[in-house]
Design a protein around this motif. Structure first.
Motif, mmCIF file in Angstrom:
data_model
loop_
_atom_site.group_PDB
_atom_site.id
_atom_site.type_symbol
_atom_site.label_atom_id
_atom_site.label_comp_id
_atom_site.label_asym_id
_atom_site.label_seq_id
_atom_site.Cartn_x
_atom_site.Cartn_y
_atom_site.Cartn_z
ATOM 1 N N THR A 103 0.996 -1.198 -0.060
ATOM 2 C CA THR A 103 -0.065 -0.039 0.200
ATOM 3 C C THR A 103 0.867 1.105 0.128
ATOM 4 O OG1 THR A 103 -0.163 -0.017 2.520
ATOM 5 C CG2 THR A 103 -1.806 -1.325 1.156
ATOM 6 N N LYS A 104 2.216 0.945 0.603
ATOM 7 C CA LYS A 104 2.947 2.432 0.568
ATOM 8 C C LYS A 104 3.987 2.352 -0.569
ATOM 9 C CE LYS A 104 1.970 2.882 5.512
ATOM 10 N NZ LYS A 104 2.755 2.935 6.746
ATOM 11 N N ALA A 105 4.623 1.259 -0.914
ATOM 12 C CA ALA A 105 5.631 1.224 -1.799
ATOM 13 C C ALA A 105 5.301 1.622 -3.145
ATOM 14 C CB ALA A 105 6.329 -0.325 -1.602
ATOM 15 N N HIS A 106 5.925 2.423 -3.936
ATOM 16 C CA HIS A 106 5.954 2.531 -5.388
ATOM 17 C C HIS A 106 6.159 1.579 -5.960
ATOM 18 C CE1 HIS A 106 6.416 4.782 -9.064
ATOM 19 N NE2 HIS A 106 5.555 5.493 -8.627
ATOM 20 N N PRO A 107 5.614 1.254 -7.196
ATOM 21 C CA PRO A 107 5.647 0.136 -8.413
ATOM 22 C C PRO A 107 7.215 0.001 -8.694
ATOM 23 C CG PRO A 107 3.560 1.198 -8.883
ATOM 24 C CD PRO A 107 4.279 2.045 -7.592
ATOM 25 N N GLN A 108 7.797 1.095 -8.752
ATOM 26 C CA GLN A 108 9.147 1.157 -9.325
ATOM 27 C C GLN A 108 10.033 0.785 -8.320
ATOM 28 O OE1 GLN A 108 10.168 5.167 -10.958
ATOM 29 N NE2 GLN A 108 8.721 4.750 -12.927
ATOM 30 N N GLN A 109 9.785 1.396 -7.065
ATOM 31 C CA GLN A 109 10.617 0.739 -5.718
ATOM 32 C C GLN A 109 10.409 -0.745 -5.565
ATOM 33 O OE1 GLN A 109 8.880 3.257 -2.804
ATOM 34 N NE2 GLN A 109 10.254 4.743 -3.169
ATOM 35 N N ILE A 110 9.157 -1.298 -5.839
ATOM 36 C CA ILE A 110 9.120 -2.713 -5.659
ATOM 37 C C ILE A 110 9.796 -3.701 -6.652
ATOM 38 C CG2 ILE A 110 7.169 -4.573 -5.774
ATOM 39 C CD1 ILE A 110 5.168 -2.651 -4.615
ATOM 40 N N SER A 111 9.662 -3.027 -7.780
ATOM 41 C CA SER A 111 10.381 -3.723 -9.071
ATOM 42 C C SER A 111 12.034 -3.796 -8.619
ATOM 43 C CB SER A 111 10.134 -3.286 -10.519
ATOM 44 O OG SER A 111 10.467 -1.786 -10.277
ATOM 45 N N SER A 112 12.475 -2.706 -8.013
ATOM 46 C CA SER A 112 14.015 -2.487 -7.885
ATOM 47 C C SER A 112 14.404 -3.240 -6.549
ATOM 48 C CB SER A 112 14.476 -1.157 -7.521
ATOM 49 O OG SER A 112 13.702 -0.238 -6.652
ATOM 50 N N GLU A 113 13.494 -3.900 -5.665
ATOM 51 C CA GLU A 113 13.952 -4.221 -4.486
ATOM 52 C C GLU A 113 14.442 -5.747 -4.662
ATOM 53 O OE1 GLU A 113 10.905 -4.202 -1.705
ATOM 54 O OE2 GLU A 113 11.242 -1.884 -1.177
ATOM 55 N N PRO A 114 15.594 -6.290 -4.080
ATOM 56 C CA PRO A 114 15.947 -7.702 -4.410
ATOM 57 C C PRO A 114 15.039 -8.581 -3.799
ATOM 58 C CG PRO A 114 17.211 -6.730 -2.403
ATOM 59 C CD PRO A 114 16.401 -5.554 -3.179
ATOM 60 N N GLN A 115 14.554 -9.692 -4.498
ATOM 61 C CA GLN A 115 13.706 -10.798 -4.181
ATOM 62 C C GLN A 115 14.414 -11.864 -3.241
ATOM 63 O OE1 GLN A 115 10.357 -10.804 -4.871
ATOM 64 N NE2 GLN A 115 10.584 -8.895 -5.615
ATOM 65 N N VAL A 116 13.825 -12.357 -2.455
ATOM 66 C CA VAL A 116 14.492 -13.437 -1.672
ATOM 67 C C VAL A 116 14.483 -14.595 -2.239
ATOM 68 C CG1 VAL A 116 13.826 -12.304 0.571
ATOM 69 C CG2 VAL A 116 12.291 -13.980 -0.347
ATOM 70 N N SER A 117 15.223 -15.431 -2.104
ATOM 71 C CA SER A 117 15.238 -16.787 -2.685
ATOM 72 C C SER A 117 14.383 -17.498 -2.032
ATOM 73 C CB SER A 117 17.015 -17.403 -2.727
ATOM 74 O OG SER A 117 17.057 -17.842 -1.175
ATOM 75 N N PRO A 118 13.881 -18.788 -2.844
ATOM 76 C CA PRO A 118 12.956 -19.739 -2.263
ATOM 77 C C PRO A 118 13.638 -20.309 -0.890
ATOM 78 C CG PRO A 118 13.074 -20.143 -4.517
ATOM 79 C CD PRO A 118 14.211 -19.013 -4.216
ATOM 80 N N ASN A 119 14.996 -20.580 -0.682
ATOM 81 C CA ASN A 119 15.511 -21.139 0.513
ATOM 82 C C ASN A 119 15.160 -20.059 1.591
ATOM 83 O OD1 ASN A 119 16.043 -23.522 -1.297
ATOM 84 N ND2 ASN A 119 18.124 -22.919 -1.339
ATOM 85 N N GLN A 120 15.663 -18.731 1.272
ATOM 86 C CA GLN A 120 15.642 -17.895 2.273
ATOM 87 C C GLN A 120 14.213 -17.779 2.759
ATOM 88 O OE1 GLN A 120 17.191 -14.760 -0.005
ATOM 89 N NE2 GLN A 120 18.970 -14.403 1.172
ATOM 90 N N ALA A 172 11.491 -30.730 3.720
ATOM 91 C CA ALA A 172 12.370 -31.446 4.615
ATOM 92 C C ALA A 172 13.491 -30.648 5.164
ATOM 93 C CB ALA A 172 13.070 -32.671 4.022
ATOM 94 N N SER A 173 13.923 -29.525 4.416
ATOM 95 C CA SER A 173 14.874 -28.542 4.912
ATOM 96 C C SER A 173 14.873 -27.242 4.017
ATOM 97 C CB SER A 173 16.238 -29.253 4.885
ATOM 98 O OG SER A 173 16.577 -29.317 3.383
ATOM 99 N N ALA A 174 15.328 -26.389 4.573
ATOM 100 C CA ALA A 174 15.474 -25.038 3.599
ATOM 101 C C ALA A 174 16.119 -25.437 2.292
ATOM 102 C CB ALA A 174 15.882 -23.970 4.295
ATOM 103 N N ASP A 175 17.126 -26.482 2.045
ATOM 104 C CA ASP A 175 17.772 -26.670 0.960
ATOM 105 C C ASP A 175 17.002 -27.659 0.020
ATOM 106 O OD1 ASP A 175 19.852 -24.872 2.018
ATOM 107 O OD2 ASP A 175 20.810 -26.565 3.075
ATOM 108 N N ALA A 176 15.590 -28.038 0.485
ATOM 109 C CA ALA A 176 15.405 -29.199 -0.272
ATOM 110 C C ALA A 176 14.770 -28.501 -1.628
ATOM 111 C CB ALA A 176 14.009 -29.414 0.514
ATOM 112 N N LYS A 177 15.034 -29.292 -2.379
ATOM 113 C CA LYS A 177 14.432 -28.859 -4.053
ATOM 114 C C LYS A 177 12.801 -29.087 -4.010
ATOM 115 C CE LYS A 177 18.388 -30.447 -6.339
ATOM 116 N NZ LYS A 177 18.995 -31.318 -7.619
ATOM 117 N N VAL A 178 12.308 -27.721 -4.212
ATOM 118 C CA VAL A 178 10.844 -27.734 -3.866
ATOM 119 C C VAL A 178 10.654 -26.652 -5.470
ATOM 120 C CG1 VAL A 178 10.419 -28.251 -1.497
ATOM 121 C CG2 VAL A 178 11.066 -25.856 -2.335
#
Length: 270
Positions: free
Chosen positions: A68-85, A141-147
């Motif tokens: 609700t507060k972030a600008h679309p350009q700011q959202i697109s520029s923010e780094p995405q967390v990995s599935p494991n994170q 099973a773990s954060a490193d599991a292939k999902v």
């Protein structure tokens, strides 16, 4: 038909005064229904509010910030967390909710104070247990599991629903407390709560703790079902050493005889 109508009006003429208590009863029923409807509405609103908070936390966990507060350009520029994170964060939230639930499940004092948290007959508790089962089932099973991304998304939703279900069940249990029990049953719960304090009191003798422990089990019998884990933990608390150290004795003093260990009810009845 005319005879029936005449009989009705004759009855109404003789017992016209019954209309007042009947109206009073009807009014009381109407007010009770209104209160129940209002409480259901408030619980629904609370559930929606909590779900909104969980969903916002899930979005933040993905690294998208506040929608609700972030600008679309700011959202697109923010780094995405990995599935494991993301899985690591979900594991932490999952474990935190389970730990909060176990705090009720293993603490006999809390079970006595808030019995609805262990009562699967309560609708909100049953919903929480279903949400827990689903989250446990979907947990990798773990954060490193292939999902796959779909599996991560399903697990994310399950953890969110698990958190919401726990919050709602906990608030309802704290609201209900022992109101679902009769007056006689509430007195038994009160006695069990007082006896429990003696059973785990470090300054009481082992014999006193054993007797109090046995009485606690007797008072709770048929009211609250204690899990095996809760019983084992309570017995360890009852059996621990007394903190009040005895007076120093000379080297020739005889060692005191060990006090009896706590007994289960089955041993007492054998």
């Amino acid at each position: 038909m005319d005879v029936l109508l005449q009989d009705f009006w004759d009855f109404a003429g003789r017992y016209w005064w019954l209309i007042f208590p009947i109206m009073g009863v009807a009014g009381g029923i109407g007010k009770a229904w209104e209160r129940a409807s209002r409480q259901r509405h408030e619980r629904r609103l609370e559930t929606i509010r909590i779900k909104g908070e969980i969903k916002a936390a899930q979005i933040a966990a993905r690294g998208q910030g506040s929608p609700t507060k972030a600008h679309p350009q700011q959202i697109s520029s923010e780094p995405q967390v990995s599935p494991n994170q993301l899985l690591e964060r979900l594991f932490a939230e999952h474990d935190e909710i389970t730990a909060r639930w176990l705090d009720y499940e293993l603490d006999v004092a809390k079970l006595i104070a808030f019995p609805a948290m262990s009562d699967g007959r309560q609708p909100l508790t049953a919903a929480f247990l279903r949400a827990k089962k689903l989250a446990d089932t979907l947990r990798p099973a773990s954060a490193d599991a292939k999902v796959s991304e779909q599996q991560v998304g399903e697990y994310l939703d399950a953890v969110g629903n698990y958190a919401v279900a726990f919050e709602v069940a906990e608030r309802d249990a704290r609201r209900l407390r022992d109101s679902s029990f009769t007056e006689a049953e509430r007195k038994k719960l009160d006695r069990a709560q007082q006896l429990l304090k003696v059973a785990v009191d470090d300054t009481a003798t082992q014999a006193e703790r054993n007797i109090a422990y046995k009485r606690v089990r007797e008072e709770l019998d048929g009211l609250i079902l204690l899990s095996d884990a809760a019983v084992d933990l309570l017995e360890k608390q009852v059996a621990r050493e007394i903190t009040a150290a005895p007076a120093a004795a000379g080297p020739d003093a005889a060692a005191p005889a060990p006090e009896p260990m706590p007994l289960r009810l089955d041993d007492e009845r054998a």
